[in-house]
Design a protein around this motif. Structure first.
Motif, PDB file in Angstrom:
ATOM      1  N   ASN A   1       0.857  -1.190   0.000  1.00  0.00           N
ATOM      2  CA  ASN A   1       0.000   0.000   0.000  1.00  0.00           C
ATOM      3  C   ASN A   1       0.884   1.227   0.000  1.00  0.00           C
ATOM      4  O   ASN A   1       1.986   1.201   0.560  1.00  0.00           O
ATOM      5  CB  ASN A   1      -0.900   0.024   1.237  1.00  0.00           C
ATOM      6  N   SER A   2       0.370   2.282  -0.617  1.00  0.00           N
ATOM      7  CA  SER A   2       1.159   3.514  -0.652  1.00  0.00           C
ATOM      8  C   SER A   2       0.513   4.557   0.236  1.00  0.00           C
ATOM      9  O   SER A   2      -0.699   4.569   0.433  1.00  0.00           O
ATOM     10  CB  SER A   2       1.243   4.035  -2.081  1.00  0.00           C
ATOM     11  N   ILE A   3       1.334   5.410   0.770  1.00  0.00           N
ATOM     12  CA  ILE A   3       0.854   6.572   1.523  1.00  0.00           C
ATOM     13  C   ILE A   3       1.452   7.801   0.849  1.00  0.00           C
ATOM     14  O   ILE A   3       2.678   7.934   0.786  1.00  0.00           O
ATOM     15  CB  ILE A   3       1.292   6.486   2.997  1.00  0.00           C
ATOM     16  N   ARG A   4       0.569   8.622   0.292  1.00  0.00           N
ATOM     17  CA  ARG A   4       1.037   9.744  -0.508  1.00  0.00           C
ATOM     18  C   ARG A   4       1.417  10.936   0.372  1.00  0.00           C
ATOM     19  O   ARG A   4       1.070  10.998   1.539  1.00  0.00           O
ATOM     20  CB  ARG A   4      -0.029  10.165  -1.510  1.00  0.00           C
ATOM     21  N   GLY A   5       2.133  11.879  -0.247  1.00  0.00           N
ATOM     22  CA  GLY A   5       2.488  13.108   0.441  1.00  0.00           C
ATOM     23  C   GLY A   5       3.756  12.993   1.265  1.00  0.00           C
ATOM     24  O   GLY A   5       4.387  11.930   1.331  1.00  0.00           O
ATOM     25  N   ALA A   6       4.101  14.110   1.888  1.00  0.00           N
ATOM     26  CA  ALA A   6       5.309  14.142   2.705  1.00  0.00           C
ATOM     27  C   ALA A   6       5.218  13.112   3.826  1.00  0.00           C
ATOM     28  O   ALA A   6       4.139  12.843   4.355  1.00  0.00           O
ATOM     29  CB  ALA A   6       5.474  15.545   3.295  1.00  0.00           C
ATOM     30  N   GLN A   7       6.360  12.539   4.167  1.00  0.00           N
ATOM     31  CA  GLN A   7       6.413  11.475   5.180  1.00  0.00           C
ATOM     32  C   GLN A   7       5.675  10.225   4.728  1.00  0.00           C
ATOM     33  O   GLN A   7       5.432   9.324   5.527  1.00  0.00           O
ATOM     34  CB  GLN A   7       5.817  11.953   6.517  1.00  0.00           C
ATOM     35  N   GLY A   8       5.330  10.199   3.460  1.00  0.00           N
ATOM     36  CA  GLY A   8       4.647   9.033   2.919  1.00  0.00           C
ATOM     37  C   GLY A   8       5.624   7.932   2.556  1.00  0.00           C
ATOM     38  O   GLY A   8       6.792   7.991   2.944  1.00  0.00           O
ATOM     39  N   GLY A   9       5.132   6.965   1.812  1.00  0.00           N
ATOM     40  CA  GLY A   9       5.976   5.850   1.411  1.00  0.00           C
ATOM     41  C   GLY A   9       5.156   4.605   1.189  1.00  0.00           C
ATOM     42  O   GLY A   9       3.981   4.686   0.815  1.00  0.00           O
ATOM     43  N   TYR A  10       5.768   3.482   1.440  1.00  0.00           N
ATOM     44  CA  TYR A  10       5.085   2.216   1.186  1.00  0.00           C
ATOM     45  C   TYR A  10       5.124   1.313   2.412  1.00  0.00           C
ATOM     46  O   TYR A  10       6.082   1.351   3.201  1.00  0.00           O
ATOM     47  CB  TYR A  10       5.728   1.492   0.002  1.00  0.00           C
ATOM     48  N   VAL A  11       4.081   0.499   2.538  1.00  0.00           N
ATOM     49  CA  VAL A  11       4.050  -0.555   3.559  1.00  0.00           C
ATOM     50  C   VAL A  11       3.522  -1.826   2.907  1.00  0.00           C
ATOM     51  O   VAL A  11       2.849  -1.753   1.870  1.00  0.00           O
ATOM     52  CB  VAL A  11       3.117  -0.185   4.742  1.00  0.00           C
TER      53      VAL A  11
END
Lengths: 156, 156
Positions: free
Chosen positions: B56-66
């Motif tokens: 899953n992706s988390i968009r924006g600053a401090q985002g990334g993938y898990v």
DNA sequence: TTATATCCGAGTAATTTAATAGGAATTAAA
DNA sequence: TTTAATTCCTATTAAATTACTCGGATATAA
């Protein structure tokens, strides 16, 4: 992760040779016509098979190719490896003795995966003998009554 | 008959993510740096993994993938198929439901071979869970005391 | 508002694959 | 002994695929 036409065409060529043999040499042009593959290209493929000791060639007029061994002593693995090179999913010096250097093999975790894939492929193809395919091929041809007419361009 | 960099790099990226996770999203740039793969290219690979429901992706600053699921519920087969497409050795409508038409499937003898290869590959990769590789990876890193210094460019 | 990320599609360079082409060497048969 | 049929060998080319690079849009935490 696909076989090239080398493996696909080459296997068909050997199977054609083994199926249509009458103990005389078969000219490549005959195989090429039946399999609808250019003679020139087939030459390159059968050269690999000859160097691997799978077929023998007889040069000159009335020459051609014969299987170098009985069909039940030739595995599909022998054929595919001689045409495609090793059947490993990666070029890794630990799996096959390729020229690729791998300076971090002790740190490589994925090689565990590549080895399992490699072994399973080789076990699968080494477990099928050319004679089995010949038998199957003759059975199918007898059932269908294959002639020039109902044959069609094969893609795989 | 080789995996492309998609499969090789992509599997390393997932393994990196799963190994180095601390329950927060990991930026692709971190994985890219550790694995020495360009961020731009990794983006394309992780997009496939995301669409396949592996990360899953988390968009924006401090985002990334898990990881989208626990590592013991993700098979290496899932990962490789999402990156490489089906793992069959040929494009054949009988083996996978590809778009390739095959008008002579009833006459095709070699498909017997392709099916055996295909099944053996899929069985092999479906029998390995990501969690196994993570465990192995952590063990190796603990033994070797991996730092930035003794890591080197990985080829396979 | 800004910096940090993911997201997305277009373009390109490099490599590999899939042939094509031409001629030399060999040999059976006319 | 000539001819036709055949394998053998290497070089070149066309097509396809792979492995990227690049630029910008979108989203979001700080």
């Amino acid at each position: 992760m696909k076989l090239s036409t080398k493996g696909r065409y080459g296997l068909r060529a050997v199977l054609d040779l083994a199926t249509n043999t009458d103990n005389e040499a078969i000219a490549l042009s005959q195989i090429a016509e039946r399999q609808e593959i250019s003679v020139n290209y087939l030459e390159q493929l059968i050269a690999k098979l000859r160097k691997a000791g799978i077929v023998n060639s007889i040069r000159g007029a009335q020459g051609g190719y014969v299987l170098a061994k009985p069909a039940d002593e030739i595995s599909i693995g022998d054929i595919l490896r001689s045409l495609e090179g090793d059947l490993s999913p990666v070029d890794c010096s630990e799996l096959n003795d390729s020229d690729t250097e791998c300076s971090h093999s002790d740190l490589c975790v994925t090689k565990y995966v590549w080895k399992r894939i490699s072994d399973s492929i080789n076990d699968a193809v080494d477990g099928i003998m050319l004679s089995e395919l010949v038998e199957e091929s003759r059975k199918i041809q007898a059932e269908a009554g294959i002639t020039q007419d109902n044959r069609s361009k094969q893609t795989c």
